[in-house]
Enzyme design. Structure first.
Site, mmCIF file in Angstrom:
data_model
loop_
_atom_site.group_PDB
_atom_site.id
_atom_site.type_symbol
_atom_site.label_atom_id
_atom_site.label_comp_id
_atom_site.label_asym_id
_atom_site.label_seq_id
_atom_site.Cartn_x
_atom_site.Cartn_y
_atom_site.Cartn_z
ATOM 1 N N GLU A 11 -7.048 -6.961 -0.708
ATOM 2 C CA GLU A 11 -7.871 -6.671 0.609
ATOM 3 C C GLU A 11 -9.203 -6.333 0.857
ATOM 4 O OE1 GLU A 11 -5.347 -4.416 3.571
ATOM 5 O OE2 GLU A 11 -3.640 -5.305 3.236
ATOM 6 N N GLU A 71 0.708 -1.257 0.281
ATOM 7 C CA GLU A 71 -0.055 0.056 0.006
ATOM 8 C C GLU A 71 1.045 1.334 0.026
ATOM 9 O OE1 GLU A 71 -4.104 -1.189 1.964
ATOM 10 O OE2 GLU A 71 -2.678 -0.547 3.515
#
Length: 778
Positions: free
Chosen positions: A258, A184
């Protein structure tokens, strides 16, 4: 000549190459096709779930993996936490609960593939985002950048990861099919060359399988490279999120890296729950569209020991329970969410697949109430003192975890003085001549307490407890202890730096209590270690009820269960059966603030019991009305519809302390307003720090039907939002949100992240007001 995997060849050539089914005929292959993943040459949909072996007792790894398989998953996603595997520079740990290779082999035994997420940065609500604390000993280190020292350590670590795990890639007969590059990164920076270097280290370490990056929809543009595969993370609204991924990646299989079925908990806030109906709806959409996904978390487990992390700003340390409202509970139980997913997945099995029977839950036991009988006060069991003229943080004393005591003798008589500590990380317990006079809490930005009258020779003790280091966002460089200095401020406002300290580092470990503690019979309400025993006739899992205690850590038979805090929401600590023994078991409780001394073992957890007065009250008093009619409009405009983060630049910089957004209407015409995140920009276009921000006013907040408090607009989480009230009344537009920045700032614009999971509440037209003084009505 050795065959080189297609993605490795792509990495070396600088272009992402897509394989065709005819190109992948050999057994034990995994590749990226133009429309789907290709497992042994055939289209493959990844039904994955996240599970962290460091959060599960090793004895239960196979049970939890079999649970995941029975739920209908075909793949497990696993973080490696660098700080677990390299606790000291060049000293690597792959044993016990750190044995990643054994976990992967057990996953293969259970019929599961593995997606590996080795870092170097992980996040995951884990201490320091997975970074080893010793990186912070270098004062000028710049994490997640091309800082030479940082990159050197990353390369050493990833080479070791490759030594241990590269042999388990699918191309070598193992079950690891994909490896993530960083994590991320778009939420932190935009240096794509840095991402390329981390990718290169993984390739050099021997990873020849598919490499990929992941990020939220609006952050993808900051870290996506043409030569690394990419997936998108989200907690809802898969159609919109995949469209955003398609805008930057026209070909290749779609995957959610995710997908959130619940959320983590922070101390002092309610336990989070996720809607089963919403989870099923979104995963069904992905299955219907042959999109792959990883459920974060399929099984959350527990951040045992001192491994739980924190968010900032505001500083919010996370609970040791990582239950996450996941389909498989903290103790490995089935849930309604588990069975709903099992039923759904049963309709989408690939050729030859069947769902195995659900493993039985591990037995639970209760433990009768008991008390500790011995005590070792911290102040009577201090390590050897270190003399230091100046205040220094923990890391400068070569300390990673625990608490640190700063002691000095005051040198002058004075009345009505204040003690000012510059940056308490994280709780400071203040004592004068052995008597506790105050507690300063970083969660509330507390830094000052009254000392009243002091005299020459008075002993000042400042005991600082370190919670988990920040694991996400721009405040990662989270050194512990007192990070700047201590001043005495007299009645006239004159400040004097306090120097000449005795420093006592109280190092704490995950699997042992400090050596040489001297226990005596009795108890204490001062910071102390307390010891006792309890008897078990037959070991089994239990939840240790710690609700009668104050704040601290607990060890059972040398295993640290994690942190407890009587403010909640958790009031119990998961104690795995394998850590108990038949007969007598030893418990040691470190309590910084004191309690009633009682313990017992329960068969069910207490995950949502808040005792602290919650400050999440509405930011609008009864009858209060904001009036901005006498303030000039700084800017007005319209937001584009959709999930993209939008940057708004004013015509010129404006100075002010109070920022107000007036939302005039919504994109869908309904009366609700919502915002996921707001960032303000300084005169150079850089984000202003948000650590001192407070919500001064919000005309409406939904606090009953969901967590829609206004503070969510600067909590760093794109999944949490400010949402105006919808349960009960639904006030009409306009809606107002006012933020007190703490000090006057120069503001040149702002960034606005709309709600990501649904279109309800997304703002269309708006006005901005900025003022040096409070708006009328505040």
């Amino acid at each position: 000549m050795k065959k080189i995997h297609l993605l490795l060849l792509a990495c070396l050539c600088g272009t992402l190459v897509f394989a065709q089914p005819s190109q992948v005929k050999n057994a034990n292959t995994f590749a990226i096709g133009k429309e789907s993943f290709l497992l042994n040459g055939k289209p493959f949909v990844i039904r994955c779930g996240e599970m962290h072996f460091a959060r599960v007792p090793r004895e239960y790894w196979l049970h939890r993996l079999q649970m995941a398989k029975a739920m209908g998953l075909n793949t497990i996603c696993a973080y490696l936490f660098w700080n677990v595997h390299e606790p000291k520079p060049n000293e690597f740990n792959w044993s016990d609960m750190a044995d990643a290779a054994a976990f992967c082999k057990l996953a293969q035994q259970a019929g599961l593939y593995v997606i590996l997420r080795p870092g170097p940065y992980s996040c995951a609500e884990w201490e320091f985002g997975g970074f080893p604390w010793w990186l912070l000993k270098k004062k000028d280190i710049k994490l997640r950048t091309q800082d030479p020292y940082y990159l050197e350590r990353c390369k050493i670590y990833l080479k070791e990861v490759g030594r241990v795990l590269a042999p388990l890639q699918i191309s070598n007969g193992g079950n690891i099919i994909m490896t993530q590059v960083e994590n991320e990164y778009g939420s932190y920076g935009n240096d794509k060359e840095y991402i390329g270097k981390i990718r290169d280290y993984l390739v050099e370490a021997g990873f020849t399988i598919t490499l990929f990056t992941c990020d939220g929809p609006s952050q993808l543009k900051s870290d996506v490279r043409d030569d690394i595969f990419s997936v998108v993370n989200f907690g809802g609204n898969p159609e919109a999120s995949f469209k955003y991924l398609r805008n930057i990646r026209a070909e290749g299989p779609l995957m959610c890296g995710e997908f959130y079925p619940g959320w983590f908990d922070s101390w002092g806030n309610k336990h989070h729950m996720g809607s089963t109906g919403g989870v099923i709806k979104d995963i069904k959409y992905m299955l219907d569209n042959k999109a792959s996904f990883s459920i974060y978390m399929a099984h959350g487990g527990t951040s045992f020991g001192l491994w739980s992390g924190a968010n900032c700003p505001p500083f919010l340390p996370q609970t040791s329970s990582y239950d996450y409202d996941a389909p498989i509970s903290e103790a490995g139980w089935t849930t309604d969410k588990f069975y709903a997913l099992r039923k759904l997945f049963g309709q989408y099995l690939q050729e030859g697949e069947t769902l195995p029977e659900v493993p039985a839950a591990n037995p639970m036991i209760s433990i009768a109430p008991f008390k500790t009988t011995e005590v070792a006060p911290i102040f009577s069991n201090l390590p050897k003192a270190i003399n230091s003229v100046e205040i220094k943080n923990m890391e400068e004393f070569d300390q990673g975890f625990g608490a640190i005591l700063y002691r000095t003798k005051l040198t002058a008589d004075a009345k009505n003085v204040d003690l000012n500590i510059k940056e308490v990380h994280d709780l400071a317990y203040i004592f004068l001549n052995g008597k506790k006079i105050a507690t300063l809490d970083r969660r509330r930005n507390e830094s000052v307490c009254k000392l009243a009258s002091v005299k020459n020779g008075d002993v000042l003790d400042i005991l600082v407890e370190a919670m988990g280091r920040v694991n996400y966002g721009g405040y990662l460089h989270d050194r512990k202890g007192i990070t700047q200095g201590v001043n005495i401020v007299d009645a006239n406002g004159k400040s004097k730096t306090v120097e000449n300290w005795q420093v006592f580092p109280i190092e704490l470990q995950n699997n042992s209590i400090p050596a040489n503690l001297k226990f005596t019979k009795g108890s204490s309400n001062m910071p102390a270690f307390h010891k006792g025993t309890f008897t078990v006739s037959k070991p089994g899992d239990t939840y240790l009820d710690v609700s009668q205690w104050g704040k601290g850590l607990i060890w059972v038979n040398g295993h640290c269960l994690g942190r407890f805090w009587n403010i909640g929401p958790t009031q119990t600590m998961y104690l795995p059966g394998p850590w108990l023994k038949e007969g007598a078991n030893e418990v040691v409780v470190l309590d910084y603030i004191g309690g009633k001394n009682g313990l017992q073992g329960l068969e069910k957890p207490i995950l949502d019991s808040l005792t602290e007065k919650v400050e999440n009250k509405k930011h609008r008093k009864e009858g209060q009305t904001l009036d901005v009619s006498n303030v000039p409009t700084t800017y007005e405009g319209s937001f584009a519809n959709g999930i993209n983060q939008q940057t708004i630049e004013f015509n010129s910089s404006t100075e002010g302390r109070f920022f107000c957004i007036e939302a005039l209407n919504s994109q869908n015409g309904r009366p609700y307003a919502s915002i996921a995140e707001l960032y303000l920009l300084d005169e150079k276009g850089k984000e202003l720090p948000r650590s001192k921000w407070k919500v001064a006013y919000a005309d409406s907040e939904e606090l009953s039907g969901e967590d829609g408090k206004a503070d969510n607009v600067f909590d760093l989480q794109s999944t949490s939002i400010w949402h105006t009230q919808w349960q009960g009344s639904a006030p009409k537009y306009p809606h107002y949100l006012v933020i007190d920045l703490g000090t006057v700032q120069k503001i040149s614009g702002f960034k606005y992240l709309p709600r990501q999971d649904a279109d309800n509440g997304r703002i269309k037209d708006y006005k901005i007001f900025i003022s040096n003084t409070k708006f009328k009505g505040l």
